[in-house]
Write an enzyme that holds these catalytic residues in place. Structure first.
Site, mmCIF file in Angstrom:
data_model
loop_
_atom_site.group_PDB
_atom_site.id
_atom_site.type_symbol
_atom_site.label_atom_id
_atom_site.label_comp_id
_atom_site.label_asym_id
_atom_site.label_seq_id
_atom_site.Cartn_x
_atom_site.Cartn_y
_atom_site.Cartn_z
ATOM 1 N N GLU A 53 -0.411 0.128 -9.383
ATOM 2 C CA GLU A 53 -1.857 -0.099 -9.339
ATOM 3 C C GLU A 53 -2.594 1.164 -8.907
ATOM 4 O O GLU A 53 -2.316 1.718 -7.853
ATOM 5 C CB GLU A 53 -2.189 -1.262 -8.387
ATOM 6 C CG GLU A 53 -3.664 -1.635 -8.402
ATOM 7 C CD GLU A 53 -3.940 -2.969 -7.746
ATOM 8 O OE1 GLU A 53 -5.123 -3.336 -7.642
ATOM 9 O OE2 GLU A 53 -2.978 -3.665 -7.337
ATOM 10 N N LYS A 105 0.829 -1.199 0.000
ATOM 11 C CA LYS A 105 0.000 0.000 0.000
ATOM 12 C C LYS A 105 0.871 1.260 0.000
ATOM 13 O O LYS A 105 1.765 1.412 0.850
ATOM 14 C CB LYS A 105 -0.932 0.009 1.207
ATOM 15 C CG LYS A 105 -2.004 -1.066 1.168
ATOM 16 C CD LYS A 105 -2.921 -0.928 -0.038
ATOM 17 C CE LYS A 105 -4.039 -1.960 -0.021
ATOM 18 N NZ LYS A 105 -4.876 -1.873 -1.232
ATOM 19 N N ASP A 146 -8.062 -0.517 -10.897
ATOM 20 C CA ASP A 146 -9.007 -1.198 -10.012
ATOM 21 C C ASP A 146 -10.224 -0.313 -9.778
ATOM 22 O O ASP A 146 -11.293 -0.522 -10.345
ATOM 23 C CB ASP A 146 -8.290 -1.530 -8.702
ATOM 24 C CG ASP A 146 -9.178 -2.185 -7.655
ATOM 25 O OD1 ASP A 146 -10.405 -2.220 -7.833
ATOM 26 O OD2 ASP A 146 -8.645 -2.647 -6.633
ATOM 27 N N ASP A 181 0.138 -0.300 -4.741
ATOM 28 C CA ASP A 181 -1.260 0.098 -4.894
ATOM 29 C C ASP A 181 -1.524 1.387 -4.124
ATOM 30 O O ASP A 181 -1.506 1.409 -2.896
ATOM 31 C CB ASP A 181 -2.166 -1.021 -4.365
ATOM 32 C CG ASP A 181 -3.638 -0.717 -4.565
ATOM 33 O OD1 ASP A 181 -3.960 0.244 -5.296
ATOM 34 O OD2 ASP A 181 -4.472 -1.451 -4.003
ATOM 35 N N LYS A 185 -13.894 -6.053 -9.192
ATOM 36 C CA LYS A 185 -14.524 -6.278 -7.894
ATOM 37 C C LYS A 185 -16.001 -6.638 -8.115
ATOM 38 O O LYS A 185 -16.762 -5.849 -8.715
ATOM 39 C CB LYS A 185 -14.408 -5.019 -7.017
ATOM 40 C CG LYS A 185 -12.954 -4.611 -6.706
ATOM 41 C CD LYS A 185 -12.365 -5.498 -5.631
ATOM 42 C CE LYS A 185 -10.883 -5.223 -5.401
ATOM 43 N NZ LYS A 185 -10.593 -3.903 -4.876
#
Length: 368
Positions: A218, A165, A241, A193, A265
């Site tokens: 990401e 992260k 995403d 990400d 998702k």
């Protein structure tokens, strides 16, 4: 076969490892799940689950899911749960937008349809492409030392894929990622990400300072165009995403060449039906694919596993085992995890055996 009753349960699922931390102080302590049971006049029951990651990750929230399910459910009584496209159109007709609310209902219909056919959901999704999928683990946002130590522990446990992260202070995140990369063996797959946490300016600062590190970037920024502006000067793969909320989004990303891969998702897209549609077209267009969700336990993880393992292996990035994140159980015969790989539970439908006694009393029930 017709839908006879629908029940909905509210289950809070605390995290095994404590608070889940992202950049900008975004923290969640648990998945706040809605679990749906759809029973047909033949006596079969299908199960679905949806859980947002707090109120900060997606335009979805747990109380909204509970309220929305109660609005939609009565319209599904008497419908054939095997008519999956028709069920989706009906939900979109009676309840505009809010795809996350429809996700658990759609998932339960897939489970029920597959159970009625006495086949696993993966068969209805096009067939199993491999026996297991490679899992990744998340290195949550924290201090440099804490993130490096967590990365070491994950790799020691046998995992080879890390999602690190970022999305906070750029210079601090450069230090964090540098320390994580130095703490794990060469060849460990790293995704950085940002969860849409940066401006293009900040994202370019980060990529310029980390050129020597091998990683996939990401979702650095919020919009497709912002991410595209970063991609133009990027010498690494990019995965999007949060930007993939519909078929139109996926096609826009393809037209612009804005990403090499997509994370789909289930709840963000509105359920298994729309995830499968977007997944199949994205595969044909050449994207690398991860199928997961915003949260849940055994039911949702099983749906993720069926979608992952029906994705061609050469186009699949990785998967995640959410049922191992939480302290509560909702079912037996859960998705099997061996080392760093996850399979599909044996049996028809999603394969899991939900234990209603573990869910408590339903907060809503319609039909008879």
């Amino acid at each position: 076969m017709r839908i006879k009753t629908i029940k909905a349960y509210h289950v809070v699922q605390p995290f095994v490892d404590g608070p889940y931390r992202m950049s900008k102080g975004r923290i969640a302590d648990a998945f706040d799940a809605v679990i749906v049971a759809i029973t047909s006049d033949s006596g079969l029951t299908g199960w679905g689950e949806m859980a947002p990651l707090g109120n900060f990750y997606s335009p979805a929230f747990a109380a909204g899911t509970r309220a929305g399910v109660m609005e939609i459910a009565a319209h599904l009584l008497g419908q054939d749960p095997r008519a999956l496209a028709s069920i989706g159109r009906l939900m979109d007709t009676v309840f505009k937008g809010h795809p996350y609310i429809k996700s658990a209902l759609d998932m339960a219909c897939w489970d029920l349809a597959a159970r009625a056919a006495d086949v696993p959901v993966v068969t209805l999704l096009g067939g199993r492409e491999s026996e297991t999928a490679e899992l990744y683990k998340v290195v949550t946002h924290g201090t440099v030392d804490a993130m490096a130590a967590l990365a070491k522990r994950i790799v020691k446990d046998g995992f080879h894929r890390l999602q690190v992260k970022v999305g906070g202070n750029v210079h601090d995140d450069v230090e964090r990622v540098t320390a994580v990369a130095a703490s794990v063996p060469k060849g460990t797959v790293i995704f950085c990400d940002a969860n849409a946490g940066w401006t293009p300016y900040q994202a370019r600062q980060f990529t310029d300072a980390t050129r020597a590190i091998d990683y996939t970037f990401e979702q650095p920024c919020t919009t497709i165009d912002e991410c595209m502006s970063v991609r133009r000067s990027l010498d690494k793969p990019m995965v999007l995403d949060e930007s993939v909320a519909s078929l139109d989004d996926m096609l826009d990303i393809h037209r612009k060449g804005a990403a090499d891969g997509l994370t789909l998702k289930i709840s963000r897209l509105g359920g298994v039906t729309k995830t499968r549609q977007i997944r199949d077209l994205a595969v044909d267009l050449g994207f690398m694919i991860t199928v997961e969700d915003t949260g849940g336990a055994e039911i949702d993880t099983s749906a993720m596993a069926h979608l992952s393992l029906s994705t061609p292996e050469e186009r699949r990035l990785h998967a995640i085992a959410f049922h191992e994140w939480v302290t509560v159980r909702t079912a037996s015969n859960m998705p099997p995890v061996s080392g760093s790989r996850m399979g599909i539970p044996d049996g028809p439908g999603l394969g899991i055996d939900v234990v209603p006694e573990l869910l408590g009393r339903p907060f809503f029930e319609v039909g008879s």
